[in-house]
Design a protein around this motif. Structure first.
Motif: not given
Length: 131
Positions: A15-24, A38-52
């Protein structure tokens, strides 16, 4: 608790869980996926970006980030990846050779994995079109 990157062996977890990190929501610039967030991240894109990427574990240890990405604007025509990212053939919006993705409007789940501290990062798609 901070285990300081020490090995824990012969452990049973229940019964363990992982943290969700919201990039916004991001419309431009560079989005850094920090493994320490954290190993699970969320992101909403509305324009062009570069990942790092940053702070993957040292070589000979697996580091992974699962990204749940929502693309909400048809103006998103370019997600630029670092040259260290090697994409699987199932990544939606990839032409197979360049470092630029054009996924289109929708929801995507991608996994990024490395065993060499981020020198080479393997990317594959876990799913698409989540309602």
């Amino acid at each position: 608790s901070n285990f300081g990157d020490n090995i824990v062996s012969r452990m049973a977890m229940k019964d363990n869980s992982e943290v969700v990190f919201a990039q916004g929501s991001v419309s431009t610039g560079t989005v850094t996926m920090n493994h320490e967030n954290g190993n699970f991240q969320t992101l909403t894109l509305t324009g062009n970006v570069t990942f790092a990427f940053s702070n993957f574990p040292a070589s000979d240890n697996l580091g992974r980030i699962i990204l749940f990405l929502s693309v909400t604007n048809s103006a998103v025509t370019a997600i630029t990846l670092p040259s260290s990212v090697k994409k699987a053939s199932n990544v939606h919006g990839s032409d197979g050779s360049s470092v630029t993705l054009n996924p289109g409007i929708g929801n995507y789940m991608w996994e990024f994995m490395t065993t060499d501290g981020g020198t080479t990062i393997y990317m594959h798609q876990l799913g698409t079109d989540y309602a």
